[in-house]
Design an enzyme around this catalytic site. Sequence first.
Site, mmCIF file in Angstrom:
data_model
loop_
_atom_site.group_PDB
_atom_site.id
_atom_site.type_symbol
_atom_site.label_atom_id
_atom_site.label_comp_id
_atom_site.label_asym_id
_atom_site.label_seq_id
_atom_site.Cartn_x
_atom_site.Cartn_y
_atom_site.Cartn_z
ATOM 1 N N ASN A 9 0.866 -1.184 0.000
ATOM 2 C CA ASN A 9 0.000 0.000 0.000
ATOM 3 C C ASN A 9 0.903 1.234 0.000
ATOM 4 O O ASN A 9 1.477 1.592 1.022
ATOM 5 C CB ASN A 9 -0.906 -0.026 1.242
ATOM 6 C CG ASN A 9 -1.777 1.223 1.338
ATOM 7 O OD1 ASN A 9 -1.804 2.045 0.412
ATOM 8 N ND2 ASN A 9 -2.489 1.366 2.441
ATOM 9 N N TRP A 10 0.989 1.848 -1.174
ATOM 10 C CA TRP A 10 1.900 2.996 -1.312
ATOM 11 C C TRP A 10 1.302 4.289 -0.761
ATOM 12 O O TRP A 10 1.959 5.335 -0.787
ATOM 13 C CB TRP A 10 2.299 3.173 -2.777
ATOM 14 C CG TRP A 10 3.357 2.207 -3.239
ATOM 15 C CD1 TRP A 10 3.973 1.237 -2.481
ATOM 16 C CD2 TRP A 10 3.934 2.118 -4.549
ATOM 17 N NE1 TRP A 10 4.892 0.560 -3.256
ATOM 18 C CE2 TRP A 10 4.894 1.079 -4.521
ATOM 19 C CE3 TRP A 10 3.734 2.815 -5.746
ATOM 20 C CZ2 TRP A 10 5.654 0.731 -5.641
ATOM 21 C CZ3 TRP A 10 4.488 2.466 -6.862
ATOM 22 C CH2 TRP A 10 5.438 1.434 -6.799
ATOM 23 N N LYS A 11 0.043 4.247 -0.333
ATOM 24 C CA LYS A 11 -0.606 5.448 0.230
ATOM 25 C C LYS A 11 -0.399 6.644 -0.708
ATOM 26 O O LYS A 11 -0.502 6.489 -1.914
ATOM 27 C CB LYS A 11 -0.102 5.682 1.655
ATOM 28 C CG LYS A 11 -0.281 4.415 2.522
ATOM 29 C CD LYS A 11 -0.124 4.645 3.983
ATOM 30 C CE LYS A 11 -0.361 3.319 4.724
ATOM 31 N NZ LYS A 11 -0.358 3.452 6.162
ATOM 32 N N HIS A 93 -9.855 1.225 4.940
ATOM 33 C CA HIS A 93 -8.538 1.390 5.560
ATOM 34 C C HIS A 93 -8.655 2.354 6.745
ATOM 35 O O HIS A 93 -9.459 3.298 6.701
ATOM 36 C CB HIS A 93 -7.535 1.934 4.535
ATOM 37 C CG HIS A 93 -6.135 1.916 5.060
ATOM 38 N ND1 HIS A 93 -5.650 2.911 5.877
ATOM 39 C CD2 HIS A 93 -5.144 1.010 4.930
ATOM 40 C CE1 HIS A 93 -4.400 2.613 6.218
ATOM 41 N NE2 HIS A 93 -4.075 1.464 5.655
ATOM 42 N N GLU A 95 -7.038 4.805 7.657
ATOM 43 C CA GLU A 95 -6.905 6.238 7.329
ATOM 44 C C GLU A 95 -8.195 6.763 6.695
ATOM 45 O O GLU A 95 -8.554 7.925 6.869
ATOM 46 C CB GLU A 95 -5.668 6.443 6.439
ATOM 47 C CG GLU A 95 -4.398 6.305 7.274
ATOM 48 C CD GLU A 95 -3.228 5.630 6.587
ATOM 49 O OE1 GLU A 95 -3.180 5.590 5.349
ATOM 50 O OE2 GLU A 95 -2.347 5.129 7.324
ATOM 51 N N GLU A 163 -5.740 -4.622 10.589
ATOM 52 C CA GLU A 163 -4.698 -3.628 10.835
ATOM 53 C C GLU A 163 -5.025 -2.886 12.133
ATOM 54 O O GLU A 163 -5.850 -1.957 12.129
ATOM 55 C CB GLU A 163 -4.638 -2.623 9.692
ATOM 56 C CG GLU A 163 -4.257 -3.241 8.364
ATOM 57 C CD GLU A 163 -3.684 -2.202 7.398
ATOM 58 O OE1 GLU A 163 -2.529 -2.373 6.994
ATOM 59 O OE2 GLU A 163 -4.364 -1.221 7.087
ATOM 60 N N GLY A 169 2.131 2.636 10.980
ATOM 61 C CA GLY A 169 3.082 3.738 10.843
ATOM 62 C C GLY A 169 3.747 4.141 12.155
ATOM 63 O O GLY A 169 4.365 5.200 12.235
ATOM 64 N N SER A 206 3.069 -1.777 10.606
ATOM 65 C CA SER A 206 4.508 -1.822 10.888
ATOM 66 C C SER A 206 5.160 -3.162 10.521
ATOM 67 O O SER A 206 6.056 -3.644 11.217
ATOM 68 C CB SER A 206 4.792 -1.465 12.354
ATOM 69 O OG SER A 206 4.437 -0.102 12.586
ATOM 70 N N GLY A 227 2.757 -0.940 4.457
ATOM 71 C CA GLY A 227 2.800 0.471 4.090
ATOM 72 C C GLY A 227 4.240 0.904 3.849
ATOM 73 O O GLY A 227 4.836 0.622 2.805
ATOM 74 N N GLY A 228 4.817 1.592 4.835
ATOM 75 C CA GLY A 228 6.144 2.201 4.684
ATOM 76 C C GLY A 228 7.206 1.290 4.089
ATOM 77 O O GLY A 228 7.966 1.707 3.201
HETATM 78 P P1 13P Z 1 2.774 0.728 7.868
HETATM 79 O O1 13P Z 1 3.301 -0.591 7.315
HETATM 80 O O2 13P Z 1 3.526 1.921 7.359
HETATM 81 O O3 13P Z 1 2.610 0.672 9.353
HETATM 82 O O4 13P Z 1 1.292 0.906 7.265
HETATM 83 C C1 13P Z 1 0.391 -0.133 7.385
HETATM 84 C C2 13P Z 1 -0.764 0.137 6.532
HETATM 85 O O5 13P Z 1 -1.564 1.023 6.807
HETATM 86 C C3 13P Z 1 -0.935 -0.682 5.318
HETATM 87 O O6 13P Z 1 -2.191 -0.504 4.761
#
Ligand code: 13P
Length: 244
Positions: A9-11, A93, A95, A163, A169, A206, A227-228
Amino acid sequence: MEPVLVAANWKMYKTTAEARAFFSAWGEVAVPPGREAAFFPPFPLLSLVKELLPAGQTLGAQNAHEALEGAFTGEVSCPLLKDAGCSYVLLGHSERRHVFGEDDRRIGAKFQTAMKSGLRPILCVGELLDEREAGRTLPVVLGQLEAGLGPEPPDGGFDIAYEPVWAIGTGKVARPVDAGEVHAAIIGHLRGLGAGRDARVLYGGSVKPDNASALLATPGVHGLLVGGASLDPASFAAITRAGS
Ligand code: 13P
């Protein structure tokens, strides 16, 4: 059995040039048998990523609107995502829920539309830190699950991502034993509903190269939503191969 899904997930990260650079490094990565790598770039990068994706790897979107089309400035529809080459769409998600205020009713409507449009939704669920501390993790997560799937939960054709919001994050990853307990509850709940026979339950929050193997080895964890650590080809490659 569906392959283990490792999803990037590149957000709201990466430009065209950065996506090209990612895939020129990623081009050599062999995804192990029994695993699937999927990419969820921002909307304007979908077509480019579709072009650059190695065979067998898949594309998804990070969100979609619940209407099939209409006067909804700034939104993107499920049929258009399908047309752009997406197989998957993330829905609910954390967010979207906690930054953009999407509620269960809306996420449930999106889920129905995604299914109808031939996309495979990945319904995201997860508790806040104060909900976990109050011992409410399972009621919160299972409530989100039930609301997202709607009154007639489909037999199959969707996946779930657990999640925990406090792990996203933050560098705080759920212990495999805690993730395993929630995954088992999700799987048990789906069985009870007679729904999601082929559903995978992904863990996200994470995920890094050094914790991916333990998470993937946890019973009930059928993939990872990253994510990251998915932004860098070497670290996402290490996660994709972890424990294989
Ligand atoms: P991180 O891996 O950066 O914690 O993000 C998780 C996420 O929200 C994946 O959708």
